[in-house]
Design a protein around this motif. Structure first.
Motif, PDB file in Angstrom:
ATOM      1  N   LEU A   1     -19.466  53.926  18.320  1.00  0.00           N
ATOM      2  CA  LEU A   1     -20.068  52.613  18.518  1.00  0.00           C
ATOM      3  C   LEU A   1     -21.085  52.694  19.648  1.00  0.00           C
ATOM      4  CD1 LEU A   1     -20.185  49.527  18.090  1.00  0.00           C
ATOM      5  CD2 LEU A   1     -18.280  49.347  19.708  1.00  0.00           C
TER       6      LEU A   1
ATOM      7  N   ARG B   1     -26.685  58.768   4.560  1.00  0.00           N
ATOM      8  CA  ARG B   1     -25.883  57.687   5.143  1.00  0.00           C
ATOM      9  C   ARG B   1     -25.620  56.615   4.097  1.00  0.00           C
ATOM     10  NH1 ARG B   1     -30.374  55.051   9.293  1.00  0.00           N
ATOM     11  NH2 ARG B   1     -31.673  54.031   7.691  1.00  0.00           N
TER      12      ARG B   1
ATOM     13  N   ALA C   1     -24.564  52.567   4.130  1.00  0.00           N
ATOM     14  CA  ALA C   1     -24.279  51.317   4.818  1.00  0.00           C
ATOM     15  C   ALA C   1     -23.297  50.505   3.991  1.00  0.00           C
ATOM     16  CB  ALA C   1     -25.573  50.534   5.023  1.00  0.00           C
TER      17      ALA C   1
ATOM     18  N   HIS D   1     -29.520  48.135  14.363  1.00  0.00           N
ATOM     19  CA  HIS D   1     -28.333  47.697  13.625  1.00  0.00           C
ATOM     20  C   HIS D   1     -28.361  48.227  12.196  1.00  0.00           C
ATOM     21  CE1 HIS D   1     -25.004  45.240  12.393  1.00  0.00           C
ATOM     22  NE2 HIS D   1     -25.721  44.715  11.428  1.00  0.00           N
TER      23      HIS D   1
ATOM     24  N   ASP E   1     -29.144  51.008  11.201  1.00  0.00           N
ATOM     25  CA  ASP E   1     -28.714  52.407  11.137  1.00  0.00           C
ATOM     26  C   ASP E   1     -27.202  52.527  10.996  1.00  0.00           C
ATOM     27  OD1 ASP E   1     -31.184  53.049  13.626  1.00  0.00           O
ATOM     28  OD2 ASP E   1     -31.321  53.576  11.494  1.00  0.00           O
ATOM     29  N   THR E   2     -26.498  51.427  11.045  1.00  0.00           N
ATOM     30  CA  THR E   2     -25.049  51.434  10.891  1.00  0.00           C
ATOM     31  C   THR E   2     -24.650  51.954   9.519  1.00  0.00           C
ATOM     32  OG1 THR E   2     -24.698  49.611  12.435  1.00  0.00           O
ATOM     33  CG2 THR E   2     -23.000  49.958  10.771  1.00  0.00           C
TER      34      THR E   2
ATOM     35  N   GLN F   1     -18.504  57.759  11.090  1.00  0.00           N
ATOM     36  CA  GLN F   1     -18.974  56.372  11.170  1.00  0.00           C
ATOM     37  C   GLN F   1     -19.889  56.183  12.381  1.00  0.00           C
ATOM     38  OE1 GLN F   1     -18.263  53.517   9.124  1.00  0.00           O
ATOM     39  NE2 GLN F   1     -19.846  52.571  10.417  1.00  0.00           N
ATOM     40  N   VAL F   2     -21.026  55.556  12.133  1.00  0.00           N
ATOM     41  CA  VAL F   2     -21.938  55.161  13.199  1.00  0.00           C
ATOM     42  C   VAL F   2     -22.087  53.644  13.131  1.00  0.00           C
ATOM     43  CG1 VAL F   2     -24.309  55.240  14.060  1.00  0.00           C
ATOM     44  CG2 VAL F   2     -23.205  57.329  13.215  1.00  0.00           C
ATOM     45  N   THR F   3     -21.776  52.990  14.227  1.00  0.00           N
ATOM     46  CA  THR F   3     -21.909  51.533  14.285  1.00  0.00           C
ATOM     47  C   THR F   3     -22.832  51.163  15.438  1.00  0.00           C
ATOM     48  OG1 THR F   3     -19.666  51.256  13.429  1.00  0.00           O
ATOM     49  CG2 THR F   3     -20.693  49.341  14.464  1.00  0.00           C
ATOM     50  N   VAL F   4     -23.885  50.426  15.116  1.00  0.00           N
ATOM     51  CA  VAL F   4     -24.855  50.008  16.125  1.00  0.00           C
ATOM     52  C   VAL F   4     -24.743  48.499  16.283  1.00  0.00           C
ATOM     53  CG1 VAL F   4     -27.263  49.999  16.830  1.00  0.00           C
ATOM     54  CG2 VAL F   4     -26.389  51.873  15.414  1.00  0.00           C
ATOM     55  N   SER F   5     -24.337  48.091  17.457  1.00  0.00           N
ATOM     56  CA  SER F   5     -24.203  46.659  17.716  1.00  0.00           C
ATOM     57  C   SER F   5     -25.551  46.090  18.155  1.00  0.00           C
ATOM     58  CB  SER F   5     -23.151  46.412  18.789  1.00  0.00           C
ATOM     59  OG  SER F   5     -23.554  46.994  20.012  1.00  0.00           O
ATOM     60  N   SER F   6     -25.863  44.923  17.628  1.00  0.00           N
ATOM     61  CA  SER F   6     -27.164  44.302  17.932  1.00  0.00           C
ATOM     62  C   SER F   6     -27.068  43.398  19.148  1.00  0.00           C
ATOM     63  CB  SER F   6     -27.659  43.522  16.733  1.00  0.00           C
ATOM     64  OG  SER F   6     -26.690  42.589  16.322  1.00  0.00           O
TER      65      SER F   6
END
Length: 120
Positions: free
Chosen positions: A11, A38, A40, A88, A90-91, A115-120
């Motif tokens: 994250l 990837r 999503a 975001h 890119d999640t 898992q890649v999670t990008v928080s905005s």
């Protein structure tokens, strides 16, 4: 045959950087074209980047050009995906893939994903 194990996901915040790694088993790593894909949530898996056997040629999806760099270290049987200015969008789950031909779609071997999670 080759087995692939991804690592480095997690994250992060929008604008951060992250590096993914994919370790390959076997002695023939340098004979494979390597790629990252990837997926999503709710979407189909999509091509991100590919790198030739020697590392001299690379290809990127238009959506990541300028922000993502693929590289490989044949001595370490590892391919990397350096991501910067993460967004975001890119999640997703990032998959490493290996194949015998240069392609943006068809690869014979796949990792389990990270898992890649990008928080905005």
């Amino acid at each position: 045959q080759v087995q692939l194990v991804e690592s480095g996901g997690g994250l992060v915040r929008a604008g951060d950087s992250m590096r993914l790694s994919c370790a390959a088993s076997g002695r023939t790593f340098s004979t494979y074209t390597m790629a990252w894909f990837r997926q999503a949530p709710g979407k189909e898996r999509e091509f991100v980047a590919a790198i030739s056997r020697s590392g001299s040629s690379t290809s990127y999806a238009d959506s990541v050009k300028g922000r993502i760099t693929i590289s490989r270290d044949n001595a370490k049987n590892t391919v990397y995906l350096q991501m910067s200015s993460l967004q975001h969008e890119d999640t997703g789950v990032y998959y490493c893939a290996a194949g015998s031909m240069w392609s943006t779609k068809d690869y014979a071997y796949w990792g389990q994903g990270t898992q890649v999670t990008v928080s905005s």
